[in-house]
Scaffold this motif. Structure first.
Motif, PDB file in Angstrom:
ATOM      1  N   PRO A 236      -1.220  -3.600  -1.341  1.00 19.72           N
ATOM      2  CA  PRO A 236      -1.990  -3.745  -2.243  1.00 19.72           C
ATOM      3  C   PRO A 236      -3.677  -3.851  -2.763  1.00 19.72           C
ATOM      4  CG  PRO A 236       0.031  -4.631  -3.135  1.00 19.72           C
ATOM      5  CD  PRO A 236       0.345  -4.842  -1.755  1.00 19.72           C
ATOM      6  N   GLY A 237      -3.681  -4.611  -2.093  1.00 17.98           N
ATOM      7  CA  GLY A 237      -4.958  -5.372  -1.421  1.00 17.98           C
ATOM      8  C   GLY A 237      -5.927  -4.270  -0.915  1.00 17.98           C
ATOM      9  N   ALA A 238      -5.311  -4.192   0.526  1.00 13.99           N
ATOM     10  CA  ALA A 238      -6.038  -3.069   1.383  1.00 13.99           C
ATOM     11  C   ALA A 238      -6.049  -1.546   1.011  1.00 13.99           C
ATOM     12  CB  ALA A 238      -4.880  -2.592   2.848  1.00 13.99           C
ATOM     13  N   LEU A 239      -5.175  -1.125  -0.147  1.00 14.85           N
ATOM     14  CA  LEU A 239      -4.776  -0.055  -1.142  1.00 14.85           C
ATOM     15  C   LEU A 239      -5.850   0.081  -2.208  1.00 14.85           C
ATOM     16  CD1 LEU A 239      -0.900   1.075  -0.603  1.00 14.85           C
ATOM     17  CD2 LEU A 239      -2.744   2.445   0.692  1.00 14.85           C
ATOM     18  N   ARG A 240      -6.492  -1.159  -2.574  1.00 13.18           N
ATOM     19  CA  ARG A 240      -7.455  -0.670  -3.426  1.00 13.18           C
ATOM     20  C   ARG A 240      -8.548  -0.771  -2.744  1.00 13.18           C
ATOM     21  NH1 ARG A 240      -5.469  -4.867  -5.939  1.00 13.18           N
ATOM     22  NH2 ARG A 240      -6.828  -6.557  -4.749  1.00 13.18           N
TER      23      ARG A 240
END
Length: 454
Positions: A236-240
């Motif tokens: 999720p952090g990478a996609l964000r």
């Protein structure tokens, strides 16, 4: 008999033995990616062994899916060109983490999937002129060849001229040049597996003369660390972090690169195998594009860059492959390579020659040979027609000279529209080509937009 009916072997004028040999030929001609992809991505900080295993698994899995879904002899693997963009432009150039770089790949692949399901990607395939599709393949080939010459130390950066001839008396340059010449000689003599022979030549010479270090083992079972890149791009952090305005132009660039690369490759290979339908179009093109788009996102999820359809599939077609059974054979062979990471590491190892310069001389022959094979598409372009010649020239010259596949494609699109207008054929320009113009204007102005708008 069940496989024969499923793959319609008799209807395509082939048999299981021919398909197996075709699948083997495709594997042999494109297995270099298992050496090359880890070498390129490890330059950007990804673990070499993990990328090697994930590259093999992704290539094997999506190639089998392609064969079962389309019944066409196409093979897929991490795309050369796109992996260079991810490593050198996004991760190193934009100074983002590898997982954010792979998240960009996931997002561009999902965008492609949505467009396929909406019927838009197939429409674009038909809207893009054939000459432009072919020119994209030629330009990408020159781009990959340039990367190979630089990786071999044959071409170097020069502050005065941009690029220049390297010192050919050094060990890395000599073994790279030897491998390139042997590969080209084998290709000229119609010897199968010329790329692998070139890689083997550079590797053996590198080991003999101490340019490369020997392997720690021949084979081994994969360890838990060999799967460490899988799933990083889905965090999720990478996609964000990837969904920031600063990276939107990059995601668009990746999408355009992946999309047009596939279009040119699919058309060229299908045409060479006489597999075009009665309308001169690729059969089951929707399924092909859907698998290719999903593979792009899947490659990002596995941490190996975008997985795309390979022009080397033409090697299997040249051996008589006409169905997806050949793809299944190729995919299974790729899956087996996960047990030979120590040997892969020898071929793909970097050689440090300066403070900030690391070469990969043993993979240079593969990159240069891919360029040689892809440039042959140039003969299919109708150079006596300005509406074909102008955009083709701008694309072919633009991709390697700007070191950007998307930039070269954009120049070609502009050249096509301008030429058609100049020749009084405005009404023949497809609406989708008109739509591409503002999109590429935004791409070329991405730095300005990031600084002043986003």
């Amino acid at each position: 008999m069940r496989a024969s009916r499923f793959f319609a072997l008799r209807e395509r004028g082939t048999d299981a033995r021919t398909e197996a040999l075709g699948g083997l030929a495709t594997f042999l001609t494109m297995s270099y990616i298992v050496f090359v992809n880890p070498a390129i991505l490890s330059s950007a900080g990804l673990p070499f062994d993990a990328v090697a295993v994930a590259t093999a698994l992704a290539a094997g899995g999506f190639t089998i899916i392609m064969g079962l879904t389309t019944n066409l002899p196409f093979a897929l693997a991490s795309g050369l060109g796109i992996n260079a963009v991810v490593a050198f432009d996004i991760i190193l150039g934009r100074k983002v983490s590898p997982d954010v770089g792979m998240a960009c790949i996931v997002l561009e692949g999902l965008l492609a999937v949505v467009l396929v399901l909406a019927g838009m990607r197939e429409a674009v395939v038909r809207a893009v002129p054939t000459s432009l599709k072919l020119a994209i393949g030629v330009g990408i080939g020159l781009f990959i060849a340039l990367v190979g010459l630089r990786d071999g130390g044959i071409v170097v950066n020069d502050p005065s001229t941009g690029i220049a001839l390297g010192d050919l008396s050094t060990g890395p340059a000599l073994i790279a040049l030897a491998g390139i010449l042997v590969a080209l000689g084998c290709a000229a003599a119609n010897v199968r597996g010329a790329i692998l022979i070139g890689i083997a030549t550079s590797t053996v010479l590198g080991l003999v003369f101490g340019v490369l270090d020997g392997p720690s083992a021949v084979a081994r079972w994969p360890t838990s660390g060999d799967f460490s890149t899988i799933g990083d791009g889905l965090a999720p952090g990478a996609l964000r972090d990837a969904l920031t305005w600063a990276l939107v132009p990059i995601i668009f660039s990746l999408f355009m690169t992946d999309f047009f690369d596939t279009v040119g490759t699919a058309y060229a290979v299908t045409s060479a195998g006489g597999l075009l339908d009665e309308r001169g179009e690729i059969p089951k093109v929707r399924n092909l594009l859907l698998v290719d788009s999903a593979a792009a996102a899947g490659g990002g999820a596995m941490g190996v860059s975008s997985v795309t359809t390979y022009v080397e599939s033409g090697a299997g077609v040249a051996e008589g492959a006409r169905t997806g059974l050949a793809s299944v054979v190729t995919g299974l062979l790729f899956a087996l390579t996960i047990f030979f990471v120590p040997l892969i590491a020898v071929v793909g190892q970097g050689v440090t020659v300066g403070k900030d310069t690391t070469l990969h001389p043993a993979i240079a022959p593969a990159l240069v040979m891919v360029g040689y094979l892809m440039i042959q598409l140039v003969r299919e372009i109708e150079w006596d027609r300005p509406e074909d010649a102008v955009p083709a020239f701008l694309t072919i010259a633009g991709i390697p000279l700007t070191f950007s596949i998307s930039a070269g494609i954009g120049l070609g699109v502009f050249g096509y529209v301008v030429t058609m207008i100049a020749r009084g054929r405005v009404r023949e320009i497809h609406p989708i080509m008109w739509m591409l113009v503002p999109m590429f204007v935004a791409f070329f102005a991405s730095n300005w937009l990031s600084a002043h708008v986003f």
